[in-house]
Scaffold this motif. Structure first.
Motif, short mmCIF file in Angstrom:
data_model
loop_
_atom_site.label_atom_id
_atom_site.label_comp_id
_atom_site.label_asym_id
_atom_site.label_seq_id
_atom_site.Cartn_x
_atom_site.Cartn_y
_atom_site.Cartn_z
N GLY A 122 0.77 -1.21 0.04
CA GLY A 122 0.07 -0.04 0.04
C GLY A 122 1.02 1.39 -0.18
N ARG A 123 -0.05 2.37 0.40
CA ARG A 123 0.71 3.61 0.18
C ARG A 123 0.58 4.13 1.70
NH1 ARG A 123 -0.09 5.34 -5.17
NH2 ARG A 123 0.42 7.80 -4.67
N SER A 124 1.70 5.04 2.17
CA SER A 124 1.85 5.60 3.43
C SER A 124 2.22 7.09 3.46
CB SER A 124 2.76 4.77 4.44
OG SER A 124 4.01 4.81 3.87
N ARG A 125 2.87 7.50 2.30
CA ARG A 125 3.31 8.78 2.25
C ARG A 125 2.56 9.92 1.26
NH1 ARG A 125 7.70 5.73 1.36
NH2 ARG A 125 7.94 6.39 -0.62
N THR A 126 2.06 9.35 0.33
CA THR A 126 1.20 10.04 -0.81
C THR A 126 -0.17 9.72 -0.98
OG1 THR A 126 2.47 8.95 -2.44
CG2 THR A 126 3.35 10.98 -1.70
N VAL A 127 -1.00 10.45 -1.50
CA VAL A 127 -2.54 10.01 -1.62
C VAL A 127 -2.46 9.43 -2.90
CG1 VAL A 127 -4.98 11.10 -2.25
CG2 VAL A 127 -3.55 11.86 -0.41
N PRO A 128 -2.93 8.29 -3.03
CA PRO A 128 -3.00 7.39 -4.33
C PRO A 128 -4.18 8.17 -5.38
CG PRO A 128 -4.14 6.33 -2.77
CD PRO A 128 -3.35 7.53 -1.94
N VAL A 129 -3.72 8.05 -6.65
CA VAL A 129 -4.86 8.38 -7.51
C VAL A 129 -5.33 7.24 -8.48
CG1 VAL A 129 -3.09 9.12 -9.29
CG2 VAL A 129 -5.03 10.46 -9.14
N ASP A 140 5.73 20.75 -18.29
CA ASP A 140 5.65 21.05 -19.72
C ASP A 140 4.37 21.16 -19.98
OD1 ASP A 140 8.43 20.95 -19.65
OD2 ASP A 140 8.62 18.91 -20.52
N TYR A 141 3.31 20.64 -19.26
CA TYR A 141 1.95 20.63 -19.54
C TYR A 141 1.37 21.49 -18.44
CZ TYR A 141 3.30 16.92 -22.62
OH TYR A 141 3.67 16.39 -23.70
N ASP A 142 1.78 22.11 -17.79
CA ASP A 142 1.31 23.40 -16.84
C ASP A 142 0.43 22.55 -15.59
OD1 ASP A 142 2.33 25.46 -18.21
OD2 ASP A 142 0.59 25.31 -19.62
N PHE A 143 1.16 21.34 -15.14
CA PHE A 143 0.40 20.65 -14.20
C PHE A 143 1.10 21.10 -12.88
CE2 PHE A 143 -1.21 17.71 -17.26
CZ PHE A 143 -2.29 17.67 -17.28
N SER A 144 0.60 21.04 -11.60
CA SER A 144 1.22 21.15 -10.23
C SER A 144 2.39 20.68 -10.41
CB SER A 144 0.25 20.99 -9.20
OG SER A 144 0.90 20.98 -7.71
N SER A 145 3.37 21.08 -9.46
CA SER A 145 4.85 20.51 -9.29
C SER A 145 4.77 19.86 -7.81
CB SER A 145 5.71 21.37 -9.20
OG SER A 145 5.54 22.36 -8.30
N LYS A 146 3.66 19.50 -7.32
CA LYS A 146 3.28 19.06 -5.82
C LYS A 146 2.58 17.75 -5.90
CE LYS A 146 1.63 20.34 -1.30
NZ LYS A 146 1.13 21.27 -0.36
N ASP A 147 3.10 16.77 -5.15
CA ASP A 147 2.27 15.48 -4.89
C ASP A 147 1.58 15.91 -3.59
OD1 ASP A 147 3.53 13.99 -6.91
OD2 ASP A 147 5.26 13.89 -5.87
N VAL A 148 0.37 15.27 -3.53
CA VAL A 148 -0.34 15.49 -2.31
C VAL A 148 -0.08 14.46 -1.26
CG1 VAL A 148 -2.74 15.39 -1.27
CG2 VAL A 148 -2.23 16.07 -3.95
N PRO A 149 0.45 15.00 -0.11
CA PRO A 149 0.91 14.23 1.34
C PRO A 149 -0.26 13.34 1.82
CG PRO A 149 0.95 16.26 1.70
CD PRO A 149 0.77 16.38 0.31
N LEU A 150 -0.13 12.08 2.17
CA LEU A 150 -1.14 11.40 2.71
C LEU A 150 -1.13 11.48 4.21
CD1 LEU A 150 -3.14 8.94 2.74
CD2 LEU A 150 -1.62 7.24 2.92
#
Length: 356
Positions: A95-102, A270-280
């Protein structure tokens, strides 16, 4: 069998100077003995940690997967009413423990666009005990833990989404969870699971990875198994989720004649998306973020959802280029089509349970 297994254990556990790799057939025999627990508990634990230290070869990974094919569930994808190949998503079972999964949103976007998806995994397990996909689906209203294997197959046929739940559909693999806890490390089986396909027939396999040597093994193992259409992703926490905080390192296995491997470096900026991952922060926070995305409400996870959804729409052949994929992913979310797909899957899964 324990005597036969002992010889295989000696072969991989004899150290740098005298140890040997297993052949593909020997690896299959050893894996089947472990899954059936015909080897003793001491032998199984010793094998898992020795194999972890040695690191599995591509031939050994292929043998592990041969045993999984022999004992595990298989969905015959040739009889499914889809134009696109089934995409099998391979993510770490712990599973995941640091970032919100998409990942769940990505799979819903694909299913909405007519790309069938199969996932697999279990409950919270060692070594990370992170949030597993099946728990996220439960909180989104789809309980894959209660569906029988025929019901999963039927749900996949009707909605384009299925989930192989280890405790119910592959108990031999699930029974190894205590060993994972006791040795305190991911065994080589955890690597093999990333490229395991619980499907019979041609698929598009997607596997996350952390370390480059793991991807190199995938590149050799998958063609041995007859899989040339695959995607490898150096994703968040080893998952198939493209990170927004860095350039995505992606491998594209192309089923051409002859098959070829291509490298894609994809920078979200390059496609103007956010440069941040969402922390869990918590499970509730993660579910709230996903629900906001599905309701097309502004939230931190939206850019990641569009970035991932658009990439996979392109990779699965729905769109001709990435920009079109991003635009389509956003449109499907804004128009409520992805939320409708989730509602459809939730309703039909409940109906399947009610029938039985």
């Amino acid at each position: 069998m324990s005597n036969i297994f002992r010889e295989l254990l000696k072969k991989i556990g004899s150290g740098v100077h005298t140890g040997e790799n297993l052949t593909r057939q020997e690896s299959e025999v050893a894996t089947e003995a472990i899954l059936r627990q015909e080897a003793t508990p001491a032998q199984i634990g010793a094998f898992l940690i020795a194999h972890r230290i040695k690191r599995p070869t591509p031939e050994e990974l292929a043998g592990i997967l041969d045993a999984y094919d022999r004992l595990g569930p298989k969905i015959d994808v040739a009889n499914l009413p889809f134009e696109k190949p089934v995409t099998v998503i391979g993510t770490p079972y712990d599973g995941r423990s640091r970032t919100v999964p998409v990942t769940p949103i990505t799979t819903l976007i694909l299913a909405t666009a007519g790309v069938p998806v199969v996932m697999h995994g279990g409950d919270r397990m060692p070594t990370k005990y992170g949030i597993p996909l099946v728990e996220i689906w439960q909180k989104l209203g789809v309980d894959f833990t209660s569906l029988s294997f025929p019901q999963v197959r039927q749900l996949l046929k009707k909605t384009g989404l299925g989930f192989i739940y280890l405790p119910k559909h592959f108990p031999q693999a699930h029974d190894l969870v205590p060993y994972r806890d006791q040795i305190g490390k991911r065994p080589p089986f955890a690597t093999a699971e990333l490229i395991w396909s619980p499907c019979e027939g041609k698929v598009h396999l997607v596997a996350g990875f952390v370390h480059p040597p793991t991807e190199e093994r995938f590149q050799e193992t998958l063609p041995m198994r007859g899989i040339n259409y695959y995607t490898t992703v150096k994703g968040l926490e080893g998952s198939c989720d493209l990170a927004c905080s860095r350039t995505a390192i992606i491998g594209l296995g192309q089923p051409t004649d002859p098959p070829r491997f291509e490298r894609l470096l994809l920078n979200p900026r390059d496609y103007d998306f956010s440069s941040k991952d969402v922390p869990l922060e918590s499970t509730d926070q993660a579910i709230e973020q996903m629900r906001s995305v599905l309701q097309a409400q502004p939230c931190e996870l939206m850019d990641a959802a569009i970035f991932n959804g658009g990439f996979y729409l392109w990779r699965c052949g729905v769109c001709e280029d990435l920009k079109t994929g991003f635009a389509l992913a956003e449109a499907m979310l804004v128009q409520g089509k992805v939320a409708e797909k989730l509602k459809e899957i939730s309703t039909l899964s409940s109906e399947e349970l009610a029938v039985n």
